[in-house]
Write a protein that holds these residues in place. Structure first.
Motif, PDB file in Angstrom:
ATOM      1  N   ALA A  78      19.894 -18.533  27.740  1.00 32.88           N
ATOM      2  CA  ALA A  78      20.762 -19.799  27.881  1.00 32.88           C
ATOM      3  C   ALA A  78      22.052 -19.493  26.996  1.00 32.88           C
ATOM      4  N   ASN A  79      22.152 -18.798  26.169  1.00 33.62           N
ATOM      5  CA  ASN A  79      23.271 -18.733  25.254  1.00 33.62           C
ATOM      6  C   ASN A  79      24.042 -17.410  25.762  1.00 33.62           C
ATOM      7  N   GLY A  80      23.504 -16.640  26.719  1.00 32.54           N
ATOM      8  CA  GLY A  80      24.258 -15.555  27.383  1.00 32.54           C
ATOM      9  C   GLY A  80      24.265 -14.423  26.439  1.00 32.54           C
ATOM     10  N   TYR A  81      23.208 -14.114  25.677  1.00 40.10           N
ATOM     11  CA  TYR A  81      23.009 -13.074  24.997  1.00 40.10           C
ATOM     12  C   TYR A  81      22.591 -11.818  25.946  1.00 40.10           C
ATOM     13  N   ALA A  82      23.453 -10.794  26.082  1.00 41.47           N
ATOM     14  CA  ALA A  82      23.177  -9.692  26.959  1.00 41.47           C
ATOM     15  C   ALA A  82      21.805  -9.147  26.675  1.00 41.47           C
ATOM     16  N   PRO A  83      21.487  -8.680  25.537  1.00 42.58           N
ATOM     17  CA  PRO A  83      20.254  -7.811  25.452  1.00 42.58           C
ATOM     18  C   PRO A  83      19.048  -8.723  25.739  1.00 42.58           C
ATOM     19  N   ALA A  84      19.016 -10.122  25.519  1.00 48.15           N
ATOM     20  CA  ALA A  84      17.928 -10.992  25.807  1.00 48.15           C
ATOM     21  C   ALA A  84      18.034 -11.167  27.580  1.00 48.15           C
ATOM     22  N   GLN A  85      18.855 -11.273  28.100  1.00 49.92           N
ATOM     23  CA  GLN A  85      18.884 -10.977  29.653  1.00 49.92           C
ATOM     24  C   GLN A  85      18.403  -9.966  30.084  1.00 49.92           C
ATOM     25  N   ASN A  86      18.937  -8.658  29.549  1.00 49.22           N
ATOM     26  CA  ASN A  86      18.253  -7.526  30.083  1.00 49.22           C
ATOM     27  C   ASN A  86      16.579  -7.582  29.724  1.00 49.22           C
ATOM     28  N   TYR A  87      16.332  -7.773  28.625  1.00 48.49           N
ATOM     29  CA  TYR A  87      14.538  -7.599  28.174  1.00 48.49           C
ATOM     30  C   TYR A  87      14.112  -8.850  28.977  1.00 48.49           C
ATOM     31  N   LEU A  88      14.648  -9.855  29.207  1.00 47.91           N
ATOM     32  CA  LEU A  88      13.784 -10.771  30.094  1.00 47.91           C
ATOM     33  C   LEU A  88      13.866 -10.557  31.455  1.00 47.91           C
ATOM     34  N   GLY A  89      14.885  -9.642  31.945  1.00 47.98           N
ATOM     35  CA  GLY A  89      14.863  -9.271  33.166  1.00 47.98           C
ATOM     36  C   GLY A  89      13.652  -8.092  33.451  1.00 47.98           C
ATOM     37  N   PHE A  90      13.685  -7.250  32.486  1.00 47.01           N
ATOM     38  CA  PHE A  90      12.483  -6.248  32.496  1.00 47.01           C
ATOM     39  C   PHE A  90      11.075  -6.874  32.622  1.00 47.01           C
ATOM     40  N   ILE A  91      10.891  -7.950  31.638  1.00 47.76           N
ATOM     41  CA  ILE A  91       9.579  -8.672  31.864  1.00 47.76           C
ATOM     42  C   ILE A  91       9.460  -9.294  32.989  1.00 47.76           C
ATOM     43  N   LEU A  92      10.317  -9.916  33.609  1.00 47.09           N
ATOM     44  CA  LEU A  92      10.374 -10.563  35.032  1.00 47.09           C
ATOM     45  C   LEU A  92       9.855  -9.644  36.080  1.00 47.09           C
ATOM     46  N   PHE A  93      10.490  -8.397  36.019  1.00 46.87           N
ATOM     47  CA  PHE A  93      10.131  -7.265  37.099  1.00 46.87           C
ATOM     48  C   PHE A  93       8.694  -6.842  36.889  1.00 46.87           C
ATOM     49  N   ASN A  94       8.411  -6.926  35.642  1.00 49.68           N
ATOM     50  CA  ASN A  94       6.936  -6.356  35.517  1.00 49.68           C
ATOM     51  C   ASN A  94       6.058  -7.715  35.999  1.00 49.68           C
ATOM     52  N   GLU A  95       6.482  -8.679  35.958  1.00 52.15           N
ATOM     53  CA  GLU A  95       5.851  -9.894  36.594  1.00 52.15           C
ATOM     54  C   GLU A  95       5.914  -9.968  38.217  1.00 52.15           C
ATOM     55  N   GLN A  96       6.392  -9.072  38.645  1.00 56.80           N
ATOM     56  CA  GLN A  96       6.765  -9.035  40.205  1.00 56.80           C
ATOM     57  C   GLN A  96       7.644 -10.229  40.684  1.00 56.80           C
ATOM     58  N   GLN A  97       8.776 -10.299  39.800  1.00 55.39           N
ATOM     59  CA  GLN A  97      10.009 -11.261  40.386  1.00 55.39           C
ATOM     60  C   GLN A  97      11.300 -10.356  40.223  1.00 55.39           C
ATOM     61  N   PRO A  98      11.313  -9.736  41.114  1.00 55.19           N
ATOM     62  CA  PRO A  98      12.475  -8.628  41.404  1.00 55.19           C
ATOM     63  C   PRO A  98      13.701  -9.302  41.404  1.00 55.19           C
ATOM     64  N   ASP A  99      13.929 -10.506  42.254  1.00 55.94           N
ATOM     65  CA  ASP A  99      15.151 -11.050  42.415  1.00 55.94           C
ATOM     66  C   ASP A  99      15.666 -11.737  40.961  1.00 55.94           C
ATOM     67  N   SER A 100      14.695 -12.235  40.188  1.00 58.21           N
ATOM     68  CA  SER A 100      15.062 -12.847  39.055  1.00 58.21           C
ATOM     69  C   SER A 100      15.513 -11.686  38.099  1.00 58.21           C
ATOM     70  N   ALA A 101      14.921 -10.756  38.074  1.00 50.34           N
ATOM     71  CA  ALA A 101      15.031  -9.496  37.311  1.00 50.34           C
ATOM     72  C   ALA A 101      16.512  -9.008  37.462  1.00 50.34           C
ATOM     73  N   LEU A 102      16.789  -8.838  38.842  1.00 44.78           N
ATOM     74  CA  LEU A 102      17.992  -8.322  39.309  1.00 44.78           C
ATOM     75  C   LEU A 102      19.196  -9.322  38.933  1.00 44.78           C
ATOM     76  N   ASN A 103      18.894 -10.620  39.109  1.00 38.89           N
ATOM     77  CA  ASN A 103      20.108 -11.446  38.391  1.00 38.89           C
ATOM     78  C   ASN A 103      20.310 -11.418  37.048  1.00 38.89           C
ATOM     79  N   LEU A 104      19.289 -11.105  36.141  1.00 38.43           N
ATOM     80  CA  LEU A 104      19.589 -10.998  34.613  1.00 38.43           C
ATOM     81  C   LEU A 104      19.910  -9.833  34.429  1.00 38.43           C
ATOM     82  N   PHE A 105      19.564  -8.694  35.041  1.00 37.48           N
ATOM     83  CA  PHE A 105      20.295  -7.449  34.694  1.00 37.48           C
ATOM     84  C   PHE A 105      21.602  -7.403  35.016  1.00 37.48           C
TER      85      PHE A 105
END
Length: 164
Positions: A78-105
């Motif tokens: 929410a604060n636009g912190y890139a490492p958090a965006q990337n890491y949450l994207g990784f978690i979401l990818f592992n949770e089978q949410q590739p589109d959300s992961a793609l947006n965060l990456f």
């Protein structure tokens, strides 16, 4: 002098690995609590580091708490912190949410996060639930490799070897 330094390094390594027991745990608890205080004061890097520690746990010192880690990562996103965006994207990818992961990456990569370059390139390269795009994968992996990512360089080498 070299012997004294080597002995000190061995003692510290033994304590960190748990051989010394309680003092190492106490120091780790103190360190984690200090990091939590910095996170509570709005330090995004500290918040991210607390979240990463909570996501995996740390021996007897920090119990795994994925829910709390997720909330902290979402604050960073929410604060636009890139490492958090990337890491949450990784978690979401592992949770089978590739589109959300793609947006965060993509959001993290747009800010120059090297790990996001690599993750984004990998996601676009493989059949991972998103649209495969070799040209974009090549672009992001080149950027990652140019910035020193060994993983990006290896994937780029594989792409070139396979003629992709």
């Amino acid at each position: 002098m070299k012997h004294a330094v080597l002995t000190l390094i061995m003692v510290v390594a033994a304590c960190v690995s748990g051989v010394c027991g309680e003092p190492a745990d106490s120091a780790a608890i103190w360190s984690f609590e200090a990091l939590e205080r910095r996170a509570a004061q709005g330090d995004e890097n500290a918040r991210f580091r607390v979240a990463r520690t909570l996501e995996t746990g740390f021996g007897n010192v920090v119990k795994r708490d994925s829910l709390r880690a997720r909330r902290l990562l979402e604050q960073g996103v929410a604060n636009g912190y890139a490492p958090a965006q990337n890491y949450l994207g990784f978690i979401l990818f592992n949770e089978q949410q590739p589109d959300s992961a793609l947006n965060l990456f993509m959001a993290a990569a747009d800010q120059g996060d090297i790990t996001a370059y690599t993750n984004l390139g990998w996601l676009l390269l493989h059949d991972s639930g998103t649209v495969r795009d070799y040209d974009k994968a090549l672009y992001w992996l080149r950027r990652g490799a140019d910035k020193g990512s060994a993983a990006a360089a290896a994937m780029l080498g594989d792409m070139l070897r396979l003629g992709l």
